[in-house]
Design a protein around this motif. Sequence first.
Motif, PDB file in Angstrom:
ATOM      1  N   PRO A   1      29.067 -19.641 -87.144  1.00 37.69           N
ATOM      2  CA  PRO A   1      29.671 -20.977 -87.066  1.00 37.69           C
ATOM      3  C   PRO A   1      30.059 -21.408 -85.650  1.00 37.69           C
ATOM      4  CG  PRO A   1      31.191 -19.394 -88.047  1.00 37.69           C
ATOM      5  CD  PRO A   1      29.874 -18.707 -87.941  1.00 37.69           C
ATOM      6  N   GLU A   2      30.584 -20.512 -84.836  1.00 37.84           N
ATOM      7  CA  GLU A   2      31.068 -20.933 -83.512  1.00 37.84           C
ATOM      8  C   GLU A   2      29.929 -21.373 -82.597  1.00 37.84           C
ATOM      9  OE1 GLU A   2      33.690 -18.063 -81.849  1.00 37.84           O
ATOM     10  OE2 GLU A   2      35.099 -18.152 -83.530  1.00 37.84           O
ATOM     11  N   PRO A   3      28.852 -20.578 -82.419  1.00 37.81           N
ATOM     12  CA  PRO A   3      27.723 -21.077 -81.606  1.00 37.81           C
ATOM     13  C   PRO A   3      27.100 -22.338 -82.188  1.00 37.81           C
ATOM     14  CG  PRO A   3      27.532 -18.708 -81.936  1.00 37.81           C
ATOM     15  CD  PRO A   3      28.625 -19.179 -82.847  1.00 37.81           C
ATOM     16  N   LEU A   4      27.088 -22.447 -83.507  1.00 38.49           N
ATOM     17  CA  LEU A   4      26.533 -23.625 -84.161  1.00 38.49           C
ATOM     18  C   LEU A   4      27.313 -24.881 -83.773  1.00 38.49           C
ATOM     19  CD1 LEU A   4      24.278 -24.324 -86.212  1.00 38.49           C
ATOM     20  CD2 LEU A   4      25.965 -23.984 -88.033  1.00 38.49           C
ATOM     21  N   ARG A   5      28.637 -24.785 -83.829  1.00 35.66           N
ATOM     22  CA  ARG A   5      29.469 -25.936 -83.447  1.00 35.66           C
ATOM     23  C   ARG A   5      29.315 -26.272 -81.977  1.00 35.66           C
ATOM     24  NH1 ARG A   5      33.243 -23.602 -87.153  1.00 35.66           N
ATOM     25  NH2 ARG A   5      34.192 -22.399 -85.467  1.00 35.66           N
ATOM     26  N   ALA A   6      29.244 -25.234 -81.130  1.00 35.30           N
ATOM     27  CA  ALA A   6      29.134 -25.474 -79.688  1.00 35.30           C
ATOM     28  C   ALA A   6      27.831 -26.181 -79.344  1.00 35.30           C
ATOM     29  CB  ALA A   6      29.243 -24.151 -78.933  1.00 35.30           C
ATOM     30  N   THR A   7      26.742 -25.766 -79.958  1.00 34.99           N
ATOM     31  CA  THR A   7      25.458 -26.408 -79.686  1.00 34.99           C
ATOM     32  C   THR A   7      25.441 -27.836 -80.213  1.00 34.99           C
ATOM     33  OG1 THR A   7      24.319 -24.272 -79.728  1.00 34.99           O
ATOM     34  CG2 THR A   7      22.971 -26.234 -80.026  1.00 34.99           C
ATOM     35  N   ALA A   8      26.021 -28.057 -81.381  1.00 32.86           N
ATOM     36  CA  ALA A   8      26.097 -29.422 -81.917  1.00 32.86           C
ATOM     37  C   ALA A   8      26.898 -30.334 -80.988  1.00 32.86           C
ATOM     38  CB  ALA A   8      26.724 -29.400 -83.307  1.00 32.86           C
ATOM     39  N   GLU A   9      27.983 -29.824 -80.433  1.00 35.74           N
ATOM     40  CA  GLU A   9      28.778 -30.616 -79.492  1.00 35.74           C
ATOM     41  C   GLU A   9      27.985 -30.946 -78.238  1.00 35.74           C
ATOM     42  OE1 GLU A   9      32.277 -28.332 -78.850  1.00 35.74           O
ATOM     43  OE2 GLU A   9      33.068 -28.664 -80.884  1.00 35.74           O
ATOM     44  N   ALA A  10      27.186 -30.000 -77.760  1.00 27.23           N
ATOM     45  CA  ALA A  10      26.356 -30.248 -76.581  1.00 27.23           C
ATOM     46  C   ALA A  10      25.305 -31.314 -76.863  1.00 27.23           C
ATOM     47  CB  ALA A  10      25.682 -28.948 -76.132  1.00 27.23           C
ATOM     48  N   VAL A  11      24.728 -31.281 -78.049  1.00 30.49           N
ATOM     49  CA  VAL A  11      23.742 -32.299 -78.444  1.00 30.49           C
ATOM     50  C   VAL A  11      24.393 -33.684 -78.473  1.00 30.49           C
ATOM     51  CG1 VAL A  11      22.351 -33.129 -80.385  1.00 30.49           C
ATOM     52  CG2 VAL A  11      22.231 -30.720 -79.701  1.00 30.49           C
ATOM     53  N   ARG A  12      25.567 -33.764 -79.059  1.00 27.68           N
ATOM     54  CA  ARG A  12      26.261 -35.057 -79.140  1.00 27.68           C
ATOM     55  C   ARG A  12      26.680 -35.547 -77.758  1.00 27.68           C
ATOM     56  NH1 ARG A  12      29.235 -32.138 -83.791  1.00 27.68           N
ATOM     57  NH2 ARG A  12      27.877 -32.605 -85.583  1.00 27.68           N
ATOM     58  N   ALA A  13      27.081 -34.620 -76.896  1.00 26.22           N
ATOM     59  CA  ALA A  13      27.471 -35.006 -75.537  1.00 26.22           C
ATOM     60  C   ALA A  13      26.300 -35.589 -74.767  1.00 26.22           C
ATOM     61  CB  ALA A  13      28.046 -33.802 -74.793  1.00 26.22           C
ATOM     62  N   ALA A  14      25.074 -35.191 -75.138  1.00 25.33           N
ATOM     63  CA  ALA A  14      23.872 -35.721 -74.489  1.00 25.33           C
ATOM     64  C   ALA A  14      23.441 -37.051 -75.082  1.00 25.33           C
ATOM     65  CB  ALA A  14      22.739 -34.712 -74.591  1.00 25.33           C
ATOM     66  N   GLY A  15      24.176 -37.530 -76.086  1.00 24.85           N
ATOM     67  CA  GLY A  15      23.883 -38.846 -76.646  1.00 24.85           C
ATOM     68  C   GLY A  15      23.061 -38.843 -77.911  1.00 24.85           C
ATOM     69  N   ALA A  16      22.769 -37.663 -78.462  1.00 23.33           N
ATOM     70  CA  ALA A  16      21.993 -37.579 -79.695  1.00 23.33           C
ATOM     71  C   ALA A  16      22.920 -37.205 -80.857  1.00 23.33           C
ATOM     72  CB  ALA A  16      20.878 -36.551 -79.559  1.00 23.33           C
ATOM     73  N   GLU A  17      22.419 -37.375 -82.066  1.00 25.17           N
ATOM     74  CA  GLU A  17      23.171 -36.988 -83.245  1.00 25.17           C
ATOM     75  C   GLU A  17      22.858 -35.537 -83.609  1.00 25.17           C
ATOM     76  OE1 GLU A  17      23.376 -39.804 -86.587  1.00 25.17           O
ATOM     77  OE2 GLU A  17      22.085 -41.113 -85.364  1.00 25.17           O
ATOM     78  N   ALA A  18      23.810 -34.894 -84.290  1.00 32.67           N
ATOM     79  CA  ALA A  18      23.603 -33.515 -84.736  1.00 32.67           C
ATOM     80  C   ALA A  18      24.256 -33.312 -86.091  1.00 32.67           C
ATOM     81  CB  ALA A  18      24.175 -32.533 -83.723  1.00 32.67           C
ATOM     82  N   ARG A  19      23.536 -32.641 -86.969  1.00 36.28           N
ATOM     83  CA  ARG A  19      24.093 -32.146 -88.215  1.00 36.28           C
ATOM     84  C   ARG A  19      23.996 -30.630 -88.196  1.00 36.28           C
ATOM     85  NH1 ARG A  19      21.702 -36.009 -93.111  1.00 36.28           N
ATOM     86  NH2 ARG A  19      22.388 -38.022 -92.245  1.00 36.28           N
ATOM     87  N   THR A  20      24.948 -29.958 -88.808  1.00 38.56           N
ATOM     88  CA  THR A  20      24.930 -28.493 -88.821  1.00 38.56           C
ATOM     89  C   THR A  20      24.921 -27.972 -90.246  1.00 38.56           C
ATOM     90  OG1 THR A  20      27.349 -28.353 -88.708  1.00 38.56           O
ATOM     91  CG2 THR A  20      26.140 -28.330 -86.620  1.00 38.56           C
ATOM     92  N   LEU A  21      24.196 -26.864 -90.427  1.00 31.97           N
ATOM     93  CA  LEU A  21      24.175 -26.155 -91.696  1.00 31.97           C
ATOM     94  C   LEU A  21      24.447 -24.684 -91.409  1.00 31.97           C
ATOM     95  CD1 LEU A  21      21.110 -27.526 -93.718  1.00 31.97           C
ATOM     96  CD2 LEU A  21      23.499 -27.548 -94.428  1.00 31.97           C
ATOM     97  N   GLU A  22      25.637 -24.229 -91.766  1.00 33.58           N
ATOM     98  CA  GLU A  22      25.958 -22.804 -91.639  1.00 33.58           C
ATOM     99  C   GLU A  22      25.349 -22.118 -92.854  1.00 33.58           C
ATOM    100  OE1 GLU A  22      29.843 -19.906 -91.714  1.00 33.58           O
ATOM    101  OE2 GLU A  22      30.117 -21.993 -91.099  1.00 33.58           O
ATOM    102  N   LEU A  23      24.210 -21.477 -92.648  1.00 37.95           N
ATOM    103  CA  LEU A  23      23.383 -21.079 -93.784  1.00 37.95           C
ATOM    104  C   LEU A  23      22.579 -19.834 -93.462  1.00 37.95           C
ATOM    105  CD1 LEU A  23      22.270 -21.997 -96.594  1.00 37.95           C
ATOM    106  CD2 LEU A  23      20.547 -23.297 -95.347  1.00 37.95           C
ATOM    107  N   ASP A  24      22.484 -18.942 -94.437  1.00 32.57           N
ATOM    108  CA  ASP A  24      21.609 -17.781 -94.355  1.00 32.57           C
ATOM    109  C   ASP A  24      20.308 -18.139 -95.058  1.00 32.57           C
ATOM    110  OD1 ASP A  24      20.288 -15.348 -94.470  1.00 32.57           O
ATOM    111  OD2 ASP A  24      22.058 -14.205 -95.063  1.00 32.57           O
ATOM    112  N   LEU A  25      19.214 -18.101 -94.333  1.00 35.38           N
ATOM    113  CA  LEU A  25      17.924 -18.490 -94.915  1.00 35.38           C
ATOM    114  C   LEU A  25      17.451 -17.530 -95.995  1.00 35.38           C
ATOM    115  CD1 LEU A  25      16.027 -19.695 -91.729  1.00 35.38           C
ATOM    116  CD2 LEU A  25      16.946 -21.108 -93.577  1.00 35.38           C
ATOM    117  N   LEU A  26      18.095 -16.364 -96.116  1.00 33.95           N
ATOM    118  CA  LEU A  26      17.753 -15.446 -97.193  1.00 33.95           C
ATOM    119  C   LEU A  26      18.418 -15.821 -98.514  1.00 33.95           C
ATOM    120  CD1 LEU A  26      17.950 -12.037 -95.285  1.00 33.95           C
ATOM    121  CD2 LEU A  26      15.898 -13.270 -95.992  1.00 33.95           C
TER     122      LEU A  26
END
Length: 261
Positions: free
Chosen positions: A41-66
């Motif tokens: 969750p923490e790296p996921l939130r940090a990357t989403a914040e960086a995307v938004r700071a660059a002017g784009a939208e971000a959605r996050t899914l904390e999810l195990d693909l298994l």
Amino acid sequence: MDRSTYGPWAVIAGGSEGVGESFARRLADAGINSVLIARKPEPLRATAEAVRAAGAEARTLELDLLDPAALDEIRAATDDLEVGLLIFNAGANTYGHEFVTGDPDRTREVIDLNITAQLALARHFGEAMKNRRRGGILLVGSMAGFMGQAEISVYSAVKAFGRVFAEGLWLELREFDVHVLELVLGVTRTPAMQRAGLRLDLPGLDVAEPDDVAREGLEHLADGPVRIAGGNEQAARKRNEFPRADRILAAHEATRRLIGG
């Protein structure tokens, strides 16, 4: 990156750190929004914040693909979006062990993550791209897929599968203007490799940086079906040469040095 071809949304499986984070940042700079899928969750939130700071939208899914319900959750989070790019960067090696004495359930997880989950996402998003006659699918592969290796024999095999699958998918979708590329990574300075304890400071070892790898993949997305990242084409060719025994043994010794014996 052309937003009209690969946008307005990208889905990045394994999009929280390392190469996945670099993909998300570069896409944001191009005005492409991202749905980021990862377990931490923490790296996921940090990357989403960086995307938004660059002017784009971000959605996050904390999810195990298994998780058997993973595809349903991804569909629920993206069915209202026009996804023009799928990046599957989640195919890590989750289990290393001698095959005949290993845990069959853990071995199955390696197969399910690298094959089953990848096929499910490529099938789901690829169909919509085909119908729209535009888009891209970027599958992150590994040099491990060019040669069998001890204790990661199944991982090497699924990575070989991924490369051959990308070639076939590229043939099927090219006439519909959907670009397919497997980006084959060598040793890359990612958090996952550092957590695994790989000796990235070995003399003469060519270590790629995540941002360079992401840039190369996005720049060559239309040049499929396979791109060997970081100038490792000669190494890949050597791994494919015959006779095999001597080359497999030499690669085995090099791998032992990389992981400290």
